[in-house]
Design an enzyme around this catalytic site. Structure first.
Site, short mmCIF file in Angstrom:
data_model
loop_
_atom_site.label_atom_id
_atom_site.label_comp_id
_atom_site.label_asym_id
_atom_site.label_seq_id
_atom_site.Cartn_x
_atom_site.Cartn_y
_atom_site.Cartn_z
N TYR A 108 0.76 -1.16 -0.01
CA TYR A 108 0.13 0.03 0.15
C TYR A 108 0.71 1.30 0.16
O TYR A 108 1.93 1.28 1.01
CB TYR A 108 -0.95 -0.12 1.42
CG TYR A 108 -2.19 -0.29 0.81
CD1 TYR A 108 -2.93 0.55 -0.10
CD2 TYR A 108 -3.02 -1.24 1.46
CE1 TYR A 108 -4.35 0.34 -0.61
CE2 TYR A 108 -4.35 -1.46 1.07
CZ TYR A 108 -5.03 -0.80 0.17
OH TYR A 108 -6.41 -0.97 -0.29
N ARG A 154 -1.82 -2.99 -18.48
CA ARG A 154 -3.10 -2.33 -18.45
C ARG A 154 -3.00 -1.09 -17.55
O ARG A 154 -2.62 -1.43 -16.48
CB ARG A 154 -4.22 -2.98 -18.27
CG ARG A 154 -4.65 -4.09 -19.00
CD ARG A 154 -6.08 -4.43 -18.86
NE ARG A 154 -6.83 -3.75 -19.45
CZ ARG A 154 -7.08 -3.73 -20.83
NH1 ARG A 154 -6.55 -5.00 -21.53
NH2 ARG A 154 -8.04 -3.26 -21.40
N THR A 165 -2.94 5.67 -22.18
CA THR A 165 -2.96 4.21 -21.85
C THR A 165 -1.59 3.46 -21.95
O THR A 165 -1.18 4.00 -22.96
CB THR A 165 -4.32 3.41 -22.27
OG1 THR A 165 -4.16 3.16 -23.50
CG2 THR A 165 -5.41 4.06 -21.50
N ASP A 216 -5.99 13.32 -25.42
CA ASP A 216 -6.05 11.88 -25.09
C ASP A 216 -5.33 10.97 -26.20
O ASP A 216 -5.73 10.73 -27.35
CB ASP A 216 -7.36 11.38 -25.03
CG ASP A 216 -7.82 10.11 -24.57
OD1 ASP A 216 -6.69 9.30 -24.64
OD2 ASP A 216 -8.58 9.66 -23.91
N LYS A 237 -1.87 -0.23 -25.07
CA LYS A 237 -2.36 -0.31 -26.54
C LYS A 237 -1.04 -0.18 -27.34
O LYS A 237 -0.26 -1.34 -27.08
CB LYS A 237 -3.25 1.00 -26.78
CG LYS A 237 -4.66 0.81 -26.10
CD LYS A 237 -5.70 1.84 -26.73
CE LYS A 237 -6.85 1.74 -25.74
NZ LYS A 237 -6.89 2.60 -24.55
N GLU A 284 -0.50 4.82 -0.51
CA GLU A 284 -1.13 5.95 -1.05
C GLU A 284 -0.22 7.17 -0.65
O GLU A 284 0.72 7.27 0.18
CB GLU A 284 -2.18 6.13 0.11
CG GLU A 284 -3.32 5.40 -0.03
CD GLU A 284 -3.36 4.40 0.85
OE1 GLU A 284 -2.38 3.98 1.39
OE2 GLU A 284 -4.58 3.75 1.11
N1 DSN Z 1 -11.88 0.24 -25.13
C1 DSN Z 1 -10.79 1.13 -25.60
C2 DSN Z 1 -10.62 0.74 -27.07
O1 DSN Z 1 -10.85 -0.17 -27.76
O2 DSN Z 1 -10.27 1.78 -27.84
C3 DSN Z 1 -11.14 2.65 -25.39
O3 DSN Z 1 -11.22 2.60 -23.91
#
Ligand code: DSN
Length: 412
Positions: A52, A233, A224, A198, A227, A54
């Site tokens: 933990y 993730r 993110t 984004d 990807k 925080e």
């Molecule tokens: N689920 C993601 C995507 O497939 O682009 C976006 O959050």
């Protein structure tokens, strides 16, 4: 020899095994997915999950953080170096959380925000009425130009002049073209708005030099890590120093509790991997493969939205094949090709049906496939969708997909 997991929980162990086999033996074309490295998986599946923490490095609420502090320091330093950012917050559990952190830091409920329409490529957190963003903030939206199916910066500028938003969001989940961040900056400056980018989908392309970097233009960049960036993730926020305190306070204690230190460490591993020269080759190949797949699909009679792609993904209009996105996704699943149905601009079909598919090449490129294999995949997709209700054709395609994957196995 049995693994510890097999011994203690054979049911979950079996599920993980079968998912690994699915990923190894079928073609993965979901544009937001990738195959992360064994090193990332090792960091994520580590004892750091027990801690933990925080707070932020060297300012935690609990004891015993001296070691994990080093992991978060490294993740922050590597993220800043990778993207040329002044400040990074690596604690958001997801892209949605990263976006929520930014809104909490820089907006008041009811503030006006200009983002991209969900049904034309934007994200749920860019103002969908069923999402917190659309409920707490006053969103207005831009789409793509009716004939070019690309962003029309003059139209966006006109909308910004009319609406005078406090923040403009650039970035998408289903937009196949390069985004002009300088144009967005100019619009934001003209109307006195903050600019948030984004970059969830294109973060890996940016890191690998295959897409322009928004950091020099944006006040805030969210992304993110799983990807095109090929990490665990999770989410992250980059910002200028002037917003650092507000962003950090918004993420914790504003909207999250303890950070996931195993994921933070895995993000650090991914940032390190993405800083290597071979990642530049990877990012370039992702884009080349996307172009090759789009061209080959067009050759089979599919209509590619906007006429092509500049990044890792394409939107395919299925109407020439007289099949919906829903049916196409289901029949390709049977045929061993994983995709997702997706609305195309001005889609006449309902969102759960759609007239399109979104395809991406980040995962297949990680598996080692190249342009030759993209031509083969296009052929398999066309064969399957020409005979969407013929199970023997779908079975034959599945066999060919399996044969292709056996030469490009992500997790041998
Ligand atoms: N689920 C993601 C995507 O497939 O682009 C976006 O959050």
């Amino acid at each position: 020899m049995q693994t510890l997991l097999e011994q203690s929980d054979p049911q979950i162990s079996d599920i993980i095994d079968r998912e690994r086999i699915r990923q190894n033996t079928t073609i993965q074309l979901i544009a937001s997915e990738n195959f992360t490295s064994p090193a990332v998986i090792a960091a994520q599946g580590s004892v750091l999950t027990n801690k933990y923490s925080e707070g932020y490095p060297h300012k935690r609420y609990y004891g015993g953080n001296v070691v994990v502090d080093e992991a978060e320091d490294l993740a922050i330093e590597r993220a800043c170096n990778l993207f040329g950012a002044e400040h990074a917050n690596v604690q958001p559990h997801s892209g949605a959380n990263a976006n929520m952190g930014v809104f909490l830091a820089l907006l008041h409920p009811g503030d006006k925000v200009l983002g991209m329409r969900l049904d034309q490529g934007g994200h749920l957190t860019h103002g969908s009425p069923v999402n917190f963003s659309g409920r707490f903030y006053d969103f207005c939206a831009y789409g793509v130009h009716e004939s070019t199916e690309q962003l029309d910066y003059e139209e966006i500028a006109n909308l910004a002049r009319e609406e005078r938003p406090k923040m403009i969001i650039a970035g998408a989940t289903a937009y196949p073209r390069a985004i002009d961040f300088a144009a967005f900056r100019e619009i934001a400056d003209e109307v006195g708005a903050l600019l948030m980018v984004d970059a969830a989908h294109i973060a890996g392309l940016i890191a690998g030099g295959a897409h322009a970097n928004p950091v020099p233009f944006a006040d805030i960049v969210t992304f993110t890590t799983h990807k095109t960036l090929r990490g665990p993730r999770g989410g992250a926020i980059l910002c200028r120093d002037q917003y650092a305190t507000a962003i950090d306070k918004a993420v914790f204690p504003g909207m999250q509790g303890g950070p996931l230190m195993h994921v933070v460490a895995a993000k650090a591993v991914a940032f390190h991997e993405a800083s290597r020269p071979e990642f530049r080759d990877y990012a370039a190949s992702v884009v080349l493969n996307a172009s090759a797949l789009a061209n080959a699909l067009a050759g089979h009679g599919f209509r590619i939205i906007s006429g092509g792609t500049d990044n890792h993904l394409m939107l395919v209009d299925l109407r020439p094949f007289e099949v919906t996105g829903k049916v196409a996704q289901e029949c390709l699943d049977v045929a061993g090709i994983t995709t997702n149905k997706n609305a195309i601009p001005n889609d006449p079909a309902k969102p759960f049906v759609t007239s399109g598919l979104r395809l991406g090449t980040a995962a297949v490129t990680t598996a080692g496939m190249g342009e030759e294999q993209m031509v083969e995949i296009a052929e398999l997709i066309a064969t399957a969708l020409r005979s969407a209700d013929d199970s023997s054709v779908l079975a034959a395609v599945r066999e060919q997909a399996g044969a292709l994957c056996s030469k490009f196995t992500p997790y041998p």
